[in-house]
Design a protein around this motif. Sequence first.
Motif, PDB file in Angstrom:
ATOM      1  N   PHE A  67       0.839  -1.206   0.000  1.00  0.00           N
ATOM      2  CA  PHE A  67       0.000   0.000   0.000  1.00  0.00           C
ATOM      3  C   PHE A  67       0.875   1.257   0.000  1.00  0.00           C
ATOM      4  CE2 PHE A  67      -2.088   3.457   2.181  1.00  0.00           C
ATOM      5  CZ  PHE A  67      -3.412   3.415   1.790  1.00  0.00           C
ATOM      6  N   GLU A  98       0.928   3.848  -3.086  1.00  0.00           N
ATOM      7  CA  GLU A  98       0.444   5.206  -2.828  1.00  0.00           C
ATOM      8  C   GLU A  98       1.436   6.237  -3.353  1.00  0.00           C
ATOM      9  OE1 GLU A  98      -2.002   7.155   0.780  1.00  0.00           O
ATOM     10  OE2 GLU A  98      -0.028   6.404   1.347  1.00  0.00           O
ATOM     11  N   PRO A 124      -5.157   2.286  -3.138  1.00  0.00           N
ATOM     12  CA  PRO A 124      -5.025   3.732  -3.351  1.00  0.00           C
ATOM     13  C   PRO A 124      -5.433   4.177  -4.746  1.00  0.00           C
ATOM     14  CG  PRO A 124      -3.064   2.842  -2.276  1.00  0.00           C
ATOM     15  CD  PRO A 124      -3.889   1.663  -2.714  1.00  0.00           C
ATOM     16  N   ASP A 125      -5.411   3.257  -5.714  1.00  0.00           N
ATOM     17  CA  ASP A 125      -5.816   3.627  -7.077  1.00  0.00           C
ATOM     18  C   ASP A 125      -7.276   4.021  -7.156  1.00  0.00           C
ATOM     19  OD1 ASP A 125      -5.641   0.762  -6.396  1.00  0.00           O
ATOM     20  OD2 ASP A 125      -6.762   0.429  -8.242  1.00  0.00           O
ATOM     21  N   TYR A 154      -8.762   6.230  -5.194  1.00  0.00           N
ATOM     22  CA  TYR A 154      -9.012   7.626  -4.784  1.00  0.00           C
ATOM     23  C   TYR A 154      -7.886   8.564  -5.197  1.00  0.00           C
ATOM     24  CZ  TYR A 154      -5.980   6.261  -0.881  1.00  0.00           C
ATOM     25  OH  TYR A 154      -4.941   5.780  -0.126  1.00  0.00           O
ATOM     26  N   LEU A 155      -6.798   8.038  -5.770  1.00  0.00           N
ATOM     27  CA  LEU A 155      -5.662   8.879  -6.112  1.00  0.00           C
ATOM     28  C   LEU A 155      -5.560   9.227  -7.589  1.00  0.00           C
ATOM     29  CD1 LEU A 155      -2.720   7.570  -3.871  1.00  0.00           C
ATOM     30  CD2 LEU A 155      -4.017   9.691  -3.659  1.00  0.00           C
ATOM     31  N   TRP A 159      -8.197  12.484   2.755  1.00  0.00           N
ATOM     32  CA  TRP A 159      -7.543  11.846   3.894  1.00  0.00           C
ATOM     33  C   TRP A 159      -8.461  10.812   4.555  1.00  0.00           C
ATOM     34  CZ3 TRP A 159      -2.718  11.369   5.170  1.00  0.00           C
ATOM     35  CH2 TRP A 159      -2.385  10.887   6.433  1.00  0.00           C
ATOM     36  N   ARG A 203      -8.536   7.749   2.401  1.00  0.00           N
ATOM     37  CA  ARG A 203      -7.263   7.044   2.543  1.00  0.00           C
ATOM     38  C   ARG A 203      -7.258   6.177   3.797  1.00  0.00           C
ATOM     39  NH1 ARG A 203      -2.622   7.432   5.648  1.00  0.00           N
ATOM     40  NH2 ARG A 203      -0.713   6.737   4.571  1.00  0.00           N
ATOM     41  N   SER A 249      -9.148   3.008   3.147  1.00  0.00           N
ATOM     42  CA  SER A 249      -8.379   2.117   2.285  1.00  0.00           C
ATOM     43  C   SER A 249      -7.244   1.445   3.051  1.00  0.00           C
ATOM     44  CB  SER A 249      -7.832   2.903   1.097  1.00  0.00           C
ATOM     45  OG  SER A 249      -7.101   2.068   0.229  1.00  0.00           O
ATOM     46  N   LEU A 250      -6.572   2.202   3.892  1.00  0.00           N
ATOM     47  CA  LEU A 250      -5.493   1.650   4.701  1.00  0.00           C
ATOM     48  C   LEU A 250      -6.026   0.599   5.672  1.00  0.00           C
ATOM     49  CD1 LEU A 250      -2.553   1.649   5.627  1.00  0.00           C
ATOM     50  CD2 LEU A 250      -3.071   3.636   7.078  1.00  0.00           C
ATOM     51  N   GLY A 301     -14.479   6.256  -3.119  1.00  0.00           N
ATOM     52  CA  GLY A 301     -13.269   6.799  -3.721  1.00  0.00           C
ATOM     53  C   GLY A 301     -13.467   7.302  -5.135  1.00  0.00           C
TER      54      GLY A 301
END
Length: 376
Positions: A74, A78, A248-249, A251-252, A285, A288, A291-292, A315
Motif C-alpha cells: 500500500f 500510494e 489507493p488507485d 481515490y488517487l 484523507w 485514505r 483504504s489503509l 473513492g
Amino acid sequence: MIFAPTVLTPEEERLRLEVREFLAAELPPDFRPGLGLGGRHDPEFSRKLAARGWVGMSIPTEYGGGGRTPVERFVVVEELLAAGAPILAHWVAERQTAPTLLAFGTEEQRRWFLPRIAAGECWFSLGMSEPDAGSDLASVRTAATKVDGGWVLNGTKIWTSGAHLNHFFVVLCRTSPAEDRHHGLSRLIVDLHADGLKVSPIHYLDGSHHFNEVVFENVFVPDDRVLGDVGAGWHQVTSELAYERSGPDRYLSVFGLLTHFVREFGGSLDDAQRAAVGRASAKLWAIRQLSLAVARSLERGGAPAMEAALVKDIGTVYEQEVVEVLRHVAGQEIDPGGPGVFERLLAEAVQTGPAFTLRGGTTEVLRSIAAKGLAR
C-alpha cells in the motif's frame, strides 16, 4: 462492516521515504505525470521497481517475490500513484493476478508465472466485462468447450485495459450450462497473442488508447492454463475483487490534479476557494484511512470484500467530484496545451473522468454489495 483505525509503523514510514527518494532520482525534471492509472506503460521503469523489490511485494520469496505485507505494498503504491509514475506494464499482474494465482493456481502455474511477475517481465490484463453484461459478471456469454488436451474459447471481452501491450489475461467464461448462473463458470489464463484472438482499440474522447475489445474465435487454451478448479470461477472472481477495489488507485487518480492546482494557483485563492480545496483534501484523507484499514485487514488474513466495495464506491465518486470542484474553483477556460501541468491534467480528467466509477464495478453494483453487508 469494520474499518479498524490504523496508522503506519515507523518501518512503513521509512519505506515511504525510500520510495520518494527513488522517484526523485528516477523521474526526470521534465517528467509529465499521468492521472493515477493514466501513467504510461513503461517496461523499463517496471523492471527498475522490480529490482528494488517493489513489484510482486506480496509474493512469497519462494516464488521470487518480496514476501512483504499488504500494507507495505500500500505504501509503495500510494507513492507511485501520487507521483503519476509509469506503472501500467506490471500493474494488473502485480495487484491482482499474483494474489489470485497464490490463492487458486496450481503449483506449476505459480512456479511459472509468479517469478516473471515479480521481475516485471510478465504483464496481465483482466478478462471479465462483456458488451452485454455490464457489471453483472454472472451473465457472461463467453464460453469454453472441452476438447482433447484443453478448451476452445469463443466470445468477446470489453474494457480490457492494456490488452494491446500485455502478455496474458485471466478470462471468466462459461464452461458448462447451469440453472444457477453463478455456477458453471471457470477462469482460463489466455495468451493475448494466441491464434484466433483479436484485439481492437477503444479510444478515449481525447484519442488516447487504454481500453480494448478482445474477440475469441476458436482460441485453444490447454488444460494446464485452467486457473484452479473447473466451475470455481465465480468464487474466484468475487474473492479477487477485494484487491481491485480497495487500493489507493481508487481515490488517487486525481491527486496529481489537486496538488498541481495548489502549486500553480494556491497563492492567489480567496477564502471560498481555499475552503473548497480544503474540503476536498480532508475528504481525501478520510478515504485514505478507509483504504489503509482494508490493507491492514488483508495483512491479518481478512477477506474484506464488502469494505473494499464501499471504499471503491466512495473513492471513485470522490474523484469525479474533485474534477468538478477544481473546474469551478479555477474559473477559467481549459487549455490542454497551456504551460501549466494543471491545465493538461484537468483536460484529461474532464474527458476520462466518467470512466472512474465504471472500472472495478459500477457504483450501483458496489452499493448493493455494501448494503448487503450493512443489513447483516
